[in-house]
Design a protein around this motif. Structure first.
Motif, PDB file in Angstrom:
ATOM      1  N   GLY A 102       0.783  -1.225   0.000  1.00 53.26           N
ATOM      2  CA  GLY A 102       0.000   0.000   0.000  1.00 53.26           C
ATOM      3  C   GLY A 102       0.810   1.268   0.000  1.00 53.26           C
ATOM      4  O   GLY A 102       0.276   2.351   0.252  1.00 53.26           O
ATOM      5  N   GLN A 111      -0.125   6.290   6.451  1.00 52.77           N
ATOM      6  CA  GLN A 111      -0.761   5.507   7.504  1.00 52.77           C
ATOM      7  C   GLN A 111      -1.546   4.325   6.961  1.00 52.77           C
ATOM      8  O   GLN A 111      -1.812   3.374   7.696  1.00 52.77           O
ATOM      9  CB  GLN A 111      -1.679   6.403   8.333  1.00 52.77           C
ATOM     10  N   ARG A 112      -1.951   4.372   5.700  1.00 54.50           N
ATOM     11  CA  ARG A 112      -2.742   3.276   5.142  1.00 54.50           C
ATOM     12  C   ARG A 112      -1.876   2.121   4.648  1.00 54.50           C
ATOM     13  O   ARG A 112      -2.404   1.088   4.217  1.00 54.50           O
ATOM     14  CB  ARG A 112      -3.612   3.797   3.983  1.00 54.50           C
ATOM     15  N   SER A 113      -0.567   2.282   4.680  1.00 51.83           N
ATOM     16  CA  SER A 113       0.320   1.192   4.266  1.00 51.83           C
ATOM     17  C   SER A 113       0.395   0.149   5.378  1.00 51.83           C
ATOM     18  O   SER A 113       0.044   0.422   6.532  1.00 51.83           O
ATOM     19  CB  SER A 113       1.716   1.724   3.941  1.00 51.83           C
ATOM     20  N   GLN A 114       0.841  -1.040   5.016  1.00 48.79           N
ATOM     21  CA  GLN A 114       1.002  -2.119   5.987  1.00 48.79           C
ATOM     22  C   GLN A 114       2.356  -2.791   5.774  1.00 48.79           C
ATOM     23  O   GLN A 114       2.776  -2.978   4.634  1.00 48.79           O
ATOM     24  CB  GLN A 114      -0.103  -3.169   5.840  1.00 48.79           C
ATOM     25  N   SER A 149      -7.670  -2.837   0.967  1.00 45.05           N
ATOM     26  CA  SER A 149      -8.189  -1.471   0.904  1.00 45.05           C
ATOM     27  C   SER A 149      -8.019  -0.997  -0.531  1.00 45.05           C
ATOM     28  O   SER A 149      -7.587  -1.756  -1.398  1.00 45.05           O
ATOM     29  CB  SER A 149      -7.404  -0.559   1.859  1.00 45.05           C
ATOM     30  N   ARG A 151      -5.774   0.764  -1.542  1.00 42.66           N
ATOM     31  CA  ARG A 151      -4.338   0.767  -1.824  1.00 42.66           C
ATOM     32  C   ARG A 151      -3.719  -0.629  -1.794  1.00 42.66           C
ATOM     33  O   ARG A 151      -2.562  -0.783  -2.186  1.00 42.66           O
ATOM     34  CB  ARG A 151      -3.604   1.655  -0.819  1.00 42.66           C
TER      35      ARG A 151
END
Length: 314
Positions: A102, A111-114, A149, A151
Motif C-alpha cells: 500500500g 498511515q494506510r500502508s502495511q 483497501s 491501496r
C-alpha cells in the motif's frame, strides 16, 4: 475411531453437529476477497514516469533489514510473488525480510500502508541459484493476512485463454534505479513504464551474442524497446509485467534480468506466469485467474523497469 452410528453414538454425533453449526455460520459470513486486477483509483524505472496513488495496488516492496530490496505482486491476503533470485544466499533467513504494502512513495508510505513479516519463501523447485536461470519465481508467505483497501488489492493471473502476441502493450512498475548506478530520488515515488512484448525468437537472437545460445528459455517473455533508453533496472527485480485484458489487469510476467539498464537491443526479460500458473495454483489457495474465457473481451494488444553479460539482476 468414530463411535458406531446407533444409541449413544448417534447422540454424540448430533452434539458434534450442533457444536459445529456456529462455526459454519461464521464461515458463511466471511467476506469474499475483492476482485483481482481492478484498481479502485483515488480521485523508476529507466525512462519511466510517476504512477498515480493506488494505481497499482498489488505492487509491493520486498524489504531486507528495512530497506527496499526487490518488488513483488500481491496474489491473495497471505501470498505475494516475486523473483527467486531476490533471496539468493538468504532463502533460510526470512526474519531479514518484510513486505511493505500500500505504499506509493517509499519515503512517505503513509498511515494506510502495511508492513508484514515473511513466514517463509518457496522458490520454484527447478530454479538454479547459479547465474541466469529459468523459473526465476518465488512465492512469499506472509506472517499474517493483510487487510485489503483501495491501496492494497490482489492482481489476477492469466488463464489459459490469454496469449500475448508481439507488440502487445503492457506495463511495468517499480522503485528501482532510474539509471545504471542512480537510485530513485526521494520521496521514491513508484515508477511506471509502458513496454511492448517482443517476439521470443527475435529476443533469443538479440541475446545470442554475449549471453549465449539458449539463454532465453521457454518460460521467459521479453518486452521493451530496441533503441533502449526505457527499461527496468536494479531494484526492480521481482516486480510485475502487467497487461490489461477486458478491463482487468493480469500479471503476465515477473521482472527477472537484462543486460545492463536500457541498453540498445537488450530488452528486459521476464518470467512468464502462464508458464508457471499450475505451480502457483498448487501452492496458493484463492489465487484468481481471468482471461478471455470469462468474457473479458478481445486479446491484449500493442505496448521493462531498468536491470547486466553483465546479465544484471534487476
Amino acid at each position: 475411531m468414530p463411535p458406531a452410528l446407533g444409541g449413544s453414538g448417534f447422540r454424540i454425533l448430533t452434539s458434534l453437529l450442533l457444536l459445529a453449526a456456529p462455526a459454519t455460520l461464521d464461515a458463511a459470513k466471511t467476506p469474499a476477497p475483492p476482485a483481482c486486477g481492478k484498481p479502485q483509483r483515488l480521485s523508476r524505472v529507466v525512462g519511466g514516469e510517476d504512477s498515480a496513488d493506488a494505481e497499482w495496488p498489488w505492487v509491493v516492496s520486498i524489504q531486507r533489514n528495512g530497506t527496499h530490496h526487490c518488488a513483488g505482486s500481491l496474489l491473495t491476503s497471505r501470498w505475494a510473488v516475486t523473483a527467486a533470485h531476490c533471496f539468493k544466499g538468504n532463502l533460510h533467513k526470512p526474519s531479514q525480510f518484510s513486505v511493505l504494502l500500500g505504499a506509493w512513495q517509499l519515503g512517505n508510505p503513509g498511515q494506510r500502508s502495511q508492513t508484514v513479516g515473511v513466514a517463509w519463501v518457496q522458490p520454484h523447485p527447478v530454479y538454479s541459484w547459479r547465474g541466469v536461470s529459468r523459473a526465476d519465481i518465488a512465492l512469499v508467505r506472509l506472517e499474517h493476512s493483510v487487510q485489503f483497501s483501495e491501496r492494497i488489492l490482489p492482481v489476477c493471473l492469466p488463464d489459459s485463454s490469454v496469449h500475448l502476441p508481439r507488440s502487445t502493450d503492457c506495463w511495468i512498475a517499480g522503485w528501482g534505479s532510474v539509471r545504471d548506478g542512480v537510485p530513485l530520488p526521494q520521496p521514491q515515488t513508484l515508477q511506471k513504464l509502458k513496454v511492448p512484448i517482443i517476439d521470443s525468437e527475435l529476443c533469443s537472437r538479440l541475446y545470442w551474442q554475449g549471453a549465449g545460445q539458449g539463454v532465453i528459455t521457454e518460460d521467459m517473455l521479453c518486452a521493451g524497446y530496441m533503441e533502449g533508453e526505457r527499461d527496468a533496472c536494479l531494484g526492480d527485480s521481482g516486480g510485475p509485467l502487467m497487461c490489461q485484458v477486458g478491463g482487468t489487469w493480469l500479471l503476465a510476467g515477473i521482472i527477472s534480468w537484462g543486460e545492463g539498464c536500457a541498453e540498445r537491443n537488450r530488452p528486459g526479460v521476464y518470467i512468464s506466469l502462464a508458464a508457471h500458473r499450475s505451480w502457483v495454483q498448487r501452492i496458493v489457495q484463492g489465487v484468481q485467474l481471468r482471461g478471455h474465457s470469462q468474457g473479458s473481451g478481445p486479446t491484449a494488444r500493442p505496448g521493462r523497469v531498468p536491470g547486466t553479460a553483465r546479465q544484471r539482476r534487476r
